[in-house]
Design an enzyme around this catalytic site. Structure first.
Site, PDB file in Angstrom:
ATOM      1  N   SER A 127      -2.545  11.858  22.310  1.00 61.14           N
ATOM      2  CA  SER A 127      -2.417  10.394  22.314  1.00 61.14           C
ATOM      3  C   SER A 127      -1.081  10.049  21.678  1.00 61.14           C
ATOM      4  CB  SER A 127      -3.575   9.729  21.559  1.00 61.14           C
ATOM      5  OG  SER A 127      -3.734  10.296  20.278  1.00 61.14           O
ATOM      6  N   GLU A 149       1.348   6.936  19.856  1.00 58.79           N
ATOM      7  CA  GLU A 149       1.332   5.632  19.170  1.00 58.79           C
ATOM      8  C   GLU A 149       2.689   4.944  19.260  1.00 58.79           C
ATOM      9  OE1 GLU A 149      -0.618   5.533  15.307  1.00 58.79           O
ATOM     10  OE2 GLU A 149       1.014   4.299  14.534  1.00 58.79           O
ATOM     11  N   TYR A 179      -0.525  -2.735  14.587  1.00 57.76           N
ATOM     12  CA  TYR A 179      -0.858  -4.153  14.407  1.00 57.76           C
ATOM     13  C   TYR A 179      -0.420  -4.578  13.014  1.00 57.76           C
ATOM     14  CZ  TYR A 179      -4.055  -8.200  14.282  1.00 57.76           C
ATOM     15  OH  TYR A 179      -4.607  -9.450  14.211  1.00 57.76           O
ATOM     16  N   ARG A 228      -7.727  -1.368   7.260  1.00 58.04           N
ATOM     17  CA  ARG A 228      -7.594  -2.437   6.273  1.00 58.04           C
ATOM     18  C   ARG A 228      -6.227  -3.096   6.425  1.00 58.04           C
ATOM     19  NH1 ARG A 228      -6.366  -1.417   0.065  1.00 58.04           N
ATOM     20  NH2 ARG A 228      -4.367  -1.014   1.093  1.00 58.04           N
ATOM     21  N   ASP A 259      -2.078  -3.494   5.028  1.00 58.68           N
ATOM     22  CA  ASP A 259      -1.430  -3.733   3.731  1.00 58.68           C
ATOM     23  C   ASP A 259      -0.862  -5.131   3.719  1.00 58.68           C
ATOM     24  OD1 ASP A 259      -1.641  -1.114   2.503  1.00 58.68           O
ATOM     25  OD2 ASP A 259      -0.298  -0.452   4.123  1.00 58.68           O
ATOM     26  N   TYR A 301      -6.738  10.427   5.282  1.00 60.94           N
ATOM     27  CA  TYR A 301      -5.549  10.829   4.518  1.00 60.94           C
ATOM     28  C   TYR A 301      -5.696  12.224   3.905  1.00 60.94           C
ATOM     29  CZ  TYR A 301      -4.778   5.883   5.197  1.00 60.94           C
ATOM     30  OH  TYR A 301      -4.620   4.651   5.791  1.00 60.94           O
ATOM     31  N   HIS A 328      -4.842   8.758   0.125  1.00 57.59           N
ATOM     32  CA  HIS A 328      -4.223   7.428   0.218  1.00 57.59           C
ATOM     33  C   HIS A 328      -3.608   7.061  -1.134  1.00 57.59           C
ATOM     34  CE1 HIS A 328      -4.113   2.973   0.405  1.00 57.59           C
ATOM     35  NE2 HIS A 328      -3.797   3.202   1.666  1.00 57.59           N
ATOM     36  N   GLN A 349      -3.189  10.286   8.534  1.00 56.68           N
ATOM     37  CA  GLN A 349      -1.811  10.002   8.149  1.00 56.68           C
ATOM     38  C   GLN A 349      -1.007  11.263   8.441  1.00 56.68           C
ATOM     39  OE1 GLN A 349       0.766   8.288   7.960  1.00 56.68           O
ATOM     40  NE2 GLN A 349      -0.004   6.893   6.384  1.00 56.68           N
ATOM     41  N   GLN A 401      14.969   7.843   7.147  1.00 58.39           N
ATOM     42  CA  GLN A 401      13.793   7.110   7.610  1.00 58.39           C
ATOM     43  C   GLN A 401      12.510   7.832   7.162  1.00 58.39           C
ATOM     44  OE1 GLN A 401      12.694   7.306  11.796  1.00 58.39           O
ATOM     45  NE2 GLN A 401      12.823   5.094  11.909  1.00 58.39           N
ATOM     46  N   PHE A 427       9.589   6.222   4.722  1.00 57.76           N
ATOM     47  CA  PHE A 427       8.194   6.096   5.162  1.00 57.76           C
ATOM     48  C   PHE A 427       7.269   6.886   4.249  1.00 57.76           C
ATOM     49  CE2 PHE A 427       8.961   5.325   9.976  1.00 57.76           C
ATOM     50  CZ  PHE A 427       9.285   4.017   9.690  1.00 57.76           C
ATOM     51  N   HIS A 445      -2.274  13.433  17.873  1.00 54.39           N
ATOM     52  CA  HIS A 445      -1.813  12.044  17.992  1.00 54.39           C
ATOM     53  C   HIS A 445      -0.364  11.994  17.493  1.00 54.39           C
ATOM     54  CE1 HIS A 445      -2.342   7.607  17.908  1.00 54.39           C
ATOM     55  NE2 HIS A 445      -1.653   7.631  16.779  1.00 54.39           N
TER      56      HIS A 445
HETATM   57  P1  FAD Z   1      -9.264   1.736   3.710  1.00 59.13           P
HETATM   58  O1  FAD Z   1     -10.035   2.778   4.395  1.00 59.13           O
HETATM   59  O2  FAD Z   1      -9.951   0.426   3.440  1.00 59.13           O
HETATM   60  O3  FAD Z   1      -8.753   2.350   2.324  1.00 59.13           O
HETATM   61  C1  FAD Z   1      -7.774   1.671   1.547  1.00 59.13           C
HETATM   62  C2  FAD Z   1      -7.862   2.155   0.102  1.00 59.13           C
HETATM   63  O4  FAD Z   1      -9.074   1.652  -0.511  1.00 59.13           O
HETATM   64  C3  FAD Z   1      -7.919   3.674  -0.073  1.00 59.13           C
HETATM   65  O5  FAD Z   1      -7.227   3.999  -1.246  1.00 59.13           O
HETATM   66  C4  FAD Z   1      -9.412   3.960  -0.248  1.00 59.13           C
HETATM   67  O6  FAD Z   1      -9.646   5.138  -0.997  1.00 59.13           O
HETATM   68  C5  FAD Z   1      -9.861   2.723  -0.997  1.00 59.13           C
HETATM   69  N1  FAD Z   1     -11.254   2.338  -0.748  1.00 59.13           N
HETATM   70  C6  FAD Z   1     -11.871   2.261   0.446  1.00 59.13           C
HETATM   71  N2  FAD Z   1     -13.140   1.820   0.275  1.00 59.13           N
HETATM   72  C7  FAD Z   1     -13.310   1.621  -1.046  1.00 59.13           C
HETATM   73  C8  FAD Z   1     -14.393   1.153  -1.855  1.00 59.13           C
HETATM   74  N3  FAD Z   1     -15.567   0.795  -1.315  1.00 59.13           N
HETATM   75  N4  FAD Z   1     -14.213   1.059  -3.198  1.00 59.13           N
HETATM   76  C9  FAD Z   1     -13.027   1.405  -3.763  1.00 59.13           C
HETATM   77  N5  FAD Z   1     -11.955   1.857  -3.044  1.00 59.13           N
HETATM   78  C10 FAD Z   1     -12.111   1.946  -1.709  1.00 59.13           C
HETATM   79  N6  FAD Z   1      -1.059  -0.295   8.936  1.00 59.13           N
HETATM   80  C11 FAD Z   1      -0.828  -1.464   9.591  1.00 59.13           C
HETATM   81  O7  FAD Z   1      -0.511  -2.473   8.963  1.00 59.13           O
HETATM   82  N7  FAD Z   1      -0.908  -1.517  10.966  1.00 59.13           N
HETATM   83  C12 FAD Z   1      -1.246  -0.455  11.708  1.00 59.13           C
HETATM   84  O8  FAD Z   1      -1.325  -0.555  12.949  1.00 59.13           O
HETATM   85  C13 FAD Z   1      -1.524   0.780  11.051  1.00 59.13           C
HETATM   86  N8  FAD Z   1      -1.904   1.874  11.751  1.00 59.13           N
HETATM   87  C14 FAD Z   1      -2.241   3.024  11.076  1.00 59.13           C
HETATM   88  C15 FAD Z   1      -2.718   4.112  11.810  1.00 59.13           C
HETATM   89  C16 FAD Z   1      -3.062   5.296  11.168  1.00 59.13           C
HETATM   90  C17 FAD Z   1      -3.582   6.446  11.979  1.00 59.13           C
HETATM   91  C18 FAD Z   1      -2.909   5.406   9.751  1.00 59.13           C
HETATM   92  C19 FAD Z   1      -3.230   6.692   9.038  1.00 59.13           C
HETATM   93  C20 FAD Z   1      -2.459   4.312   9.017  1.00 59.13           C
HETATM   94  C21 FAD Z   1      -2.133   3.105   9.659  1.00 59.13           C
HETATM   95  N9  FAD Z   1      -1.698   1.981   8.952  1.00 59.13           N
HETATM   96  C22 FAD Z   1      -1.413   0.811   9.624  1.00 59.13           C
HETATM   97  C23 FAD Z   1      -1.559   2.011   7.490  1.00 59.13           C
HETATM   98  C24 FAD Z   1      -2.840   1.500   6.774  1.00 59.13           C
HETATM   99  O9  FAD Z   1      -3.060   0.140   7.074  1.00 59.13           O
HETATM  100  C25 FAD Z   1      -2.641   1.687   5.277  1.00 59.13           C
HETATM  101  O10 FAD Z   1      -2.639   3.048   4.958  1.00 59.13           O
HETATM  102  C26 FAD Z   1      -3.603   0.904   4.386  1.00 59.13           C
HETATM  103  O11 FAD Z   1      -3.092   0.937   3.051  1.00 59.13           O
HETATM  104  C27 FAD Z   1      -5.010   1.487   4.334  1.00 59.13           C
HETATM  105  O12 FAD Z   1      -5.687   1.245   5.475  1.00 59.13           O
HETATM  106  P2  FAD Z   1      -7.124   1.959   5.716  1.00 59.13           P
HETATM  107  O13 FAD Z   1      -7.677   1.396   6.960  1.00 59.13           O
HETATM  108  O14 FAD Z   1      -7.014   3.425   5.598  1.00 59.13           O
HETATM  109  O15 FAD Z   1      -7.929   1.350   4.436  1.00 59.13           O
END
Ligand code: FAD
Length: 281
Positions: A10, A12, A44, A101, A103, A139, A143, A170, A206, A210, A260
């Site tokens: 895949s 991206e 996104y 989630r 950032d 991760y 993370h 990641q 870069q 990142f 990916h």
């Molecule tokens: P989560 O899974 O919610 O985790 C975030 C943090 O919270 C982690 O440290 C986790 O350990 C902690 N956590 C989770 N649940 C709990 C809980 N219940 N209690 C306490 N702590 C908790 N970013 C973008 O803006 N746009 C994108 O399109 C994008 N695509 C991505 C694609 C991939 C494959 C990857 C790996 C990352 C991507 N990111 C993107 C980056 C991502 O948004 C960031 O890494 C963000 O900080 C975390 O997103 P997450 O969905 O992993 O969050």
């Protein structure tokens, strides 16, 4: 010599910000489609991109006859806005999401009705049942905001329990980090495919930027070699190609289910790795 078996792929992309970028990305996609990807995904919100940019690129991919995944981040969103966007994506024919989630830019408080990606996954599955295949992020090198490696793994397990079908990692450069992470995840009962996210190396600055931001580790020997090349981009690219090709070989040998690529909207580096692997288009 026999052609090596290739893994499913895949690719991206991020939504281009200019009309020239849109045109260029179309050409990039056509080059990569030669490898018949399982799907192509569009980020996104990352780097300030807008929903319209993501949905527009997703729509183009679908119109080109390729399965498209829309990334979908929930930070700051409300249930109502998410519901509306999910309906829009469904109407467009999207069947795959990468649920995140996301950032917030620094200085913003955490508002909205979703705190973690697991909240979004649960909401998508409750609202839409099996309408979407839901991917989540994970991760292998932890993370950057996680309390601990164990807590981060638990957070991944929570996303899978909430209904994720598969995960994309990641990027990383240490195959051991990936294999260890998969073993730990399996021990915790996480049974979904964990697909390595691969970042081709094309630029030293870069990559460093990142990696600092997302917590991906560049092994010391890679960092020093890259620094040693200075502005010699040809040497950086040749070295990067060798490192990433070898990484994918090791991941394939160790049982990775598919690959990916974070293409960064460039075809050459990803194609270079695929050709280096001897994988036929
Ligand atoms: P989560 O899974 O919610 O985790 C975030 C943090 O919270 C982690 O440290 C986790 O350990 C902690 N956590 C989770 N649940 C709990 C809980 N219940 N209690 C306490 N702590 C908790 N970013 C973008 O803006 N746009 C994108 O399109 C994008 N695509 C991505 C694609 C991939 C494959 C990857 C790996 C990352 C991507 N990111 C993107 C980056 C991502 O948004 C960031 O890494 C963000 O900080 C975390 O997103 P997450 O969905 O992993 O969050």
């Amino acid at each position: 010599m026999a052609t090596p078996e290739r893994l499913p792929l895949s690719f991206e992309f991020f939504p281009p910000k200019t009309p020239e970028g849109v045109v260029k990305l179309r050409a990039v996609r056509q080059q990569l489609y030669a490898y018949r990807p399982e799907f192509c995904s569009v980020t996104y919100g990352a780097g300030g991109s807008t929903q319209a940019g993501t949905f527009g690129a997703v729509q183009e991919i679908l119109a080109e006859g390729v399965n498209a995944a829309s990334h979908f981040s929930c930070i700051g969103a409300t249930r109502d806005t998410v519901r509306t966007q999910l309906a829009e994506l469904k109407g467009m024919g999207v069947r795959r999401l990468v649920a995140l989630r996301g950032d917030l830019p620094s200085g913003y408080g955490v508002g909205g009705e979703f705190h973690y990606a697991s909240d979004l996954v649960r909401f998508i599955r409750e609202e839409c049942g099996d309408d979407f295949h839901v991917e989540v992020a994970c991760y292998p090198e932890v993370h950057p905001q996680a309390r601990s490696a164990e807590a981060d793994l638990q957070a991944f397990a929570t996303k899978v329990k909430a209904g994720a079908h598969s995960a994309i990692t990641q990027y990383f450069f240490s195959p051991d980090a990936y294999f260890r992470f998969v073993d730990d995840a399996r021990r915790l009962g996480i049974d979904v495919p964990i697909v390595p996210g691969i970042m081709p190396i094309t630029s030293s600055t870069q990559l460093m930027r990142f990696s600092d931001a997302c917590g991906a580790e560049i092994p010391r020997w890679i960092r020093l070699r890259l620094q040693g090349f200075g502005d010699d981009t040809a040497s950086i690219k040749a070295f990067g190609l060798e490192v990433v090709t070898r990484l994918v070989e090791q991941l394939q040998a160790g049982g990775a289910p598919s690959i990916h690529f974070y293409t960064m909207n460039q075809a050459a580096a990803t194609l270079g790795v695929l050709q280096g692997l001897g994988w036929r288009a």
